[in-house]
Design an enzyme around this catalytic site. Structure first.
Site, mmCIF file in Angstrom:
data_model
loop_
_atom_site.group_PDB
_atom_site.id
_atom_site.type_symbol
_atom_site.label_atom_id
_atom_site.label_comp_id
_atom_site.label_asym_id
_atom_site.label_seq_id
_atom_site.Cartn_x
_atom_site.Cartn_y
_atom_site.Cartn_z
ATOM 1 N N TYR A 53 2.828 6.010 -7.869
ATOM 2 C CA TYR A 53 1.890 4.876 -7.927
ATOM 3 C C TYR A 53 1.965 4.146 -9.263
ATOM 4 O O TYR A 53 1.730 2.931 -9.309
ATOM 5 C CB TYR A 53 0.461 5.327 -7.598
ATOM 6 C CG TYR A 53 0.293 5.544 -6.111
ATOM 7 C CD1 TYR A 53 0.156 4.450 -5.258
ATOM 8 C CD2 TYR A 53 0.351 6.812 -5.549
ATOM 9 C CE1 TYR A 53 0.056 4.624 -3.882
ATOM 10 C CE2 TYR A 53 0.244 6.995 -4.180
ATOM 11 C CZ TYR A 53 0.098 5.902 -3.352
ATOM 12 O OH TYR A 53 0.005 6.059 -1.993
ATOM 13 N N GLN A 86 -4.483 -5.023 4.133
ATOM 14 C CA GLN A 86 -4.072 -3.617 4.090
ATOM 15 C C GLN A 86 -3.359 -3.346 2.777
ATOM 16 O O GLN A 86 -3.043 -2.214 2.460
ATOM 17 C CB GLN A 86 -3.092 -3.321 5.224
ATOM 18 C CG GLN A 86 -3.672 -3.490 6.608
ATOM 19 C CD GLN A 86 -2.597 -3.365 7.665
ATOM 20 O OE1 GLN A 86 -2.108 -2.278 7.954
ATOM 21 N NE2 GLN A 86 -2.210 -4.471 8.257
ATOM 22 N N ASP A 89 -1.968 -4.265 -3.362
ATOM 23 C CA ASP A 89 -1.766 -5.181 -4.494
ATOM 24 C C ASP A 89 -2.936 -6.158 -4.568
ATOM 25 O O ASP A 89 -3.760 -6.237 -3.654
ATOM 26 C CB ASP A 89 -0.410 -5.907 -4.377
ATOM 27 C CG ASP A 89 -0.335 -6.865 -3.183
ATOM 28 O OD1 ASP A 89 -1.231 -7.726 -3.065
ATOM 29 O OD2 ASP A 89 0.615 -6.751 -2.379
ATOM 30 N N HIS A 104 -7.254 -0.571 2.311
ATOM 31 C CA HIS A 104 -6.538 0.620 1.835
ATOM 32 C C HIS A 104 -6.606 0.780 0.316
ATOM 33 O O HIS A 104 -5.776 1.456 -0.271
ATOM 34 C CB HIS A 104 -5.078 0.573 2.315
ATOM 35 C CG HIS A 104 -4.943 0.763 3.799
ATOM 36 N ND1 HIS A 104 -3.867 0.354 4.528
ATOM 37 C CD2 HIS A 104 -5.787 1.338 4.691
ATOM 38 C CE1 HIS A 104 -4.045 0.659 5.807
ATOM 39 N NE2 HIS A 104 -5.197 1.248 5.934
ATOM 40 N N GLY A 175 2.104 -10.614 8.603
ATOM 41 C CA GLY A 175 2.966 -9.644 7.929
ATOM 42 C C GLY A 175 2.544 -8.202 8.074
ATOM 43 O O GLY A 175 2.575 -7.443 7.103
ATOM 44 N N THR A 176 2.166 -7.827 9.266
ATOM 45 C CA THR A 176 1.855 -6.407 9.479
ATOM 46 C C THR A 176 2.489 -5.935 10.782
ATOM 47 O O THR A 176 2.480 -6.654 11.778
ATOM 48 C CB THR A 176 0.332 -6.133 9.497
ATOM 49 O OG1 THR A 176 0.104 -4.780 9.930
ATOM 50 C CG2 THR A 176 -0.443 -7.081 10.389
HETATM 51 N N1 LIG Z 1 2.120 -4.878 -0.983
HETATM 52 C C1 LIG Z 1 1.496 -3.732 -0.708
HETATM 53 O O1 LIG Z 1 0.378 -3.505 -1.168
HETATM 54 C C2 LIG Z 1 2.155 -2.708 0.202
HETATM 55 C C3 LIG Z 1 3.539 -2.611 0.298
HETATM 56 C C4 LIG Z 1 4.091 -1.622 1.169
HETATM 57 C C5 LIG Z 1 3.247 -0.790 1.909
HETATM 58 N N2 LIG Z 1 1.891 -0.937 1.774
HETATM 59 C C6 LIG Z 1 0.997 -0.043 2.580
HETATM 60 O O2 LIG Z 1 1.713 0.498 3.699
HETATM 61 C C7 LIG Z 1 1.078 0.215 4.953
HETATM 62 C C8 LIG Z 1 2.104 -0.521 5.788
HETATM 63 O O3 LIG Z 1 1.601 -1.199 6.926
HETATM 64 P P1 LIG Z 1 1.845 -2.774 7.150
HETATM 65 O O4 LIG Z 1 1.677 -3.056 8.598
HETATM 66 O O5 LIG Z 1 1.041 -3.537 6.154
HETATM 67 O O6 LIG Z 1 3.342 -3.013 6.732
HETATM 68 P P2 LIG Z 1 4.679 -2.551 7.416
HETATM 69 O O7 LIG Z 1 5.623 -2.272 6.313
HETATM 70 O O8 LIG Z 1 4.450 -1.505 8.450
HETATM 71 O O9 LIG Z 1 5.165 -3.856 8.189
HETATM 72 C C9 LIG Z 1 5.597 -4.983 7.467
HETATM 73 C C10 LIG Z 1 5.591 -6.168 8.396
HETATM 74 O O10 LIG Z 1 5.904 -7.300 7.597
HETATM 75 C C11 LIG Z 1 6.839 -8.090 8.295
HETATM 76 N N3 LIG Z 1 7.551 -8.895 7.306
HETATM 77 C C12 LIG Z 1 8.675 -8.616 6.603
HETATM 78 N N4 LIG Z 1 8.985 -9.648 5.784
HETATM 79 C C13 LIG Z 1 8.015 -10.583 5.966
HETATM 80 C C14 LIG Z 1 7.764 -11.866 5.411
HETATM 81 N N5 LIG Z 1 8.570 -12.401 4.480
HETATM 82 N N6 LIG Z 1 6.675 -12.556 5.836
HETATM 83 C C15 LIG Z 1 5.852 -12.038 6.787
HETATM 84 N N7 LIG Z 1 6.041 -10.830 7.353
HETATM 85 C C16 LIG Z 1 7.112 -10.116 6.946
HETATM 86 C C17 LIG Z 1 7.697 -7.120 9.092
HETATM 87 O O11 LIG Z 1 8.308 -7.755 10.204
HETATM 88 C C18 LIG Z 1 6.652 -6.072 9.510
HETATM 89 O O12 LIG Z 1 6.050 -6.391 10.748
HETATM 90 C C19 LIG Z 1 -0.137 -0.641 4.655
HETATM 91 O O13 LIG Z 1 -1.242 0.036 5.104
HETATM 92 C C20 LIG Z 1 -0.187 -0.811 3.144
HETATM 93 O O14 LIG Z 1 -1.345 -0.233 2.575
HETATM 94 C C21 LIG Z 1 1.342 -1.855 0.932
#
Ligand SMILES: NC(=O)c1ccc[n+]([C@@H]2O[C@H](COP(=O)([O-])OP(=O)(O)OC[C@H]3O[C@@H](n4cnc5c(N)ncnc54)[C@H](O)[C@@H]3O)[C@@H](O)[C@H]2O)c1
Length: 232
Positions: A53, A86, A89, A104, A175-176
């Protein structure tokens, strides 16, 4: 003003250079989630979890909000916007969004690792980019851990998110992959009169209720397109 609720995931921050999770074969920055993002991982190897982290926090501090974050903040001129994210950041806040609910957690805060601290433990802002296992402790002497919800932990903000989603006139999912529960269930909480959109490059592979219009684009292009739809 109409109530516009944005529900964002890791893809929202992809264009800011922060890796998503599912796009890298279910590994998070080359780590298995079981090793870094569970209470068991913390019990077994807190040094690794803290290092993981600390590195994520360093990346996030170096990243900047992208065009999608900025457009969402600008939509406050025309809508009552509430962001539910979710993401751990703080890029929505740094782009200027004023109402952001973190499902989260937020990596820029810490809390006690005392197992009895509960879901509403005191949060402490982290001033630099790192937490130190041996020196950063709560008043009771437990090391501070990142304020993130690990897999297997409760999501204390979920019921508030549910209430907010039920009140949305416009609901935008961005983006999820909708794989992480319980929060993915929020897509089913909208009212029958809400306008609903799902923006994701892989939108067409997702099964969603018919009420959702899919926009199969990256976050910045997708939200830009949606802005034109909503403001014309
Ligand atoms: N930035 C962060 O804070 C971060 C980063 C990675 C994981 N996480 C954590 O991991 C978990 C992952 O679940 P999730 O569903 O948020 O993510 P995920 O990684 O499961 O899914 C990512 C989604 O983003 C899409 N994607 C990829 N590039 C994109 C773009 N340029 N624009 C829009 N969409 C795009 C993908 O097609 C996919 O559906 C979350 O609960 C989160 O807390 C957080």
């Amino acid at each position: 003003m109409k109530k516009l609720v944005v529900f964002s995931g890791a893809g929202m921050s992809a264009e800011s250079g922060i890796q998503t999770f599912r796009d890298s074969d279910g590994l998070w920055e080359q780590h298995r989630i079981e090793d870094v993002a569970t209470p068991e991982a913390w019990a077994k190897n807190p040094e690794l979890v803290q290092r993981f982290y600390n590195a994520r926090r360093k990346n996030i501090l170096a990243a900047k909000p992208n065009a999608a974050h900025h457009i969402i903040a600008e939509l406050e001129q025309d809508f009552d916007v509430q962001v539910i994210t979710q993401n751990i950041d703080d890029l929505h806040e740094r782009a200027g969004s004023s109402k952001v609910l973190h499902l989260h957690g937020n990596i820029r805060f810490s809390k006690s690792s005392d197992p009895k601290a509960g879901d509403h433990a005191t949060l402490y802002p982290i001033l630099g980019d790192s937490l130190d296992l041996s020196t950063d402790k709560c008043p009771k002497g437990y090391p501070l851990r990142p304020h993130v919800v690990w897999f297997g932990e409760a999501v204390p903000a979920y019921s508030e998110a549910e209430r907010v989603v039920q009140q949305a006139d416009i609901f935008v999912v961005i983006g999820t992959s909708l794989q992480v529960y319980p929060v993915a269930g929020l897509v089913h909480c909208i009212s029958s009169t809400a306008q609903a959109y799902y923006i994701d490059p892989k939108a067409n592979q997702q099964h969603l209720p018919q009420q959702y219009q899919k926009i199969a684009l990256a976050a910045s292009q997708g939200i830009n397109q949606l802005k034109q739809i909503l403001l014309t």
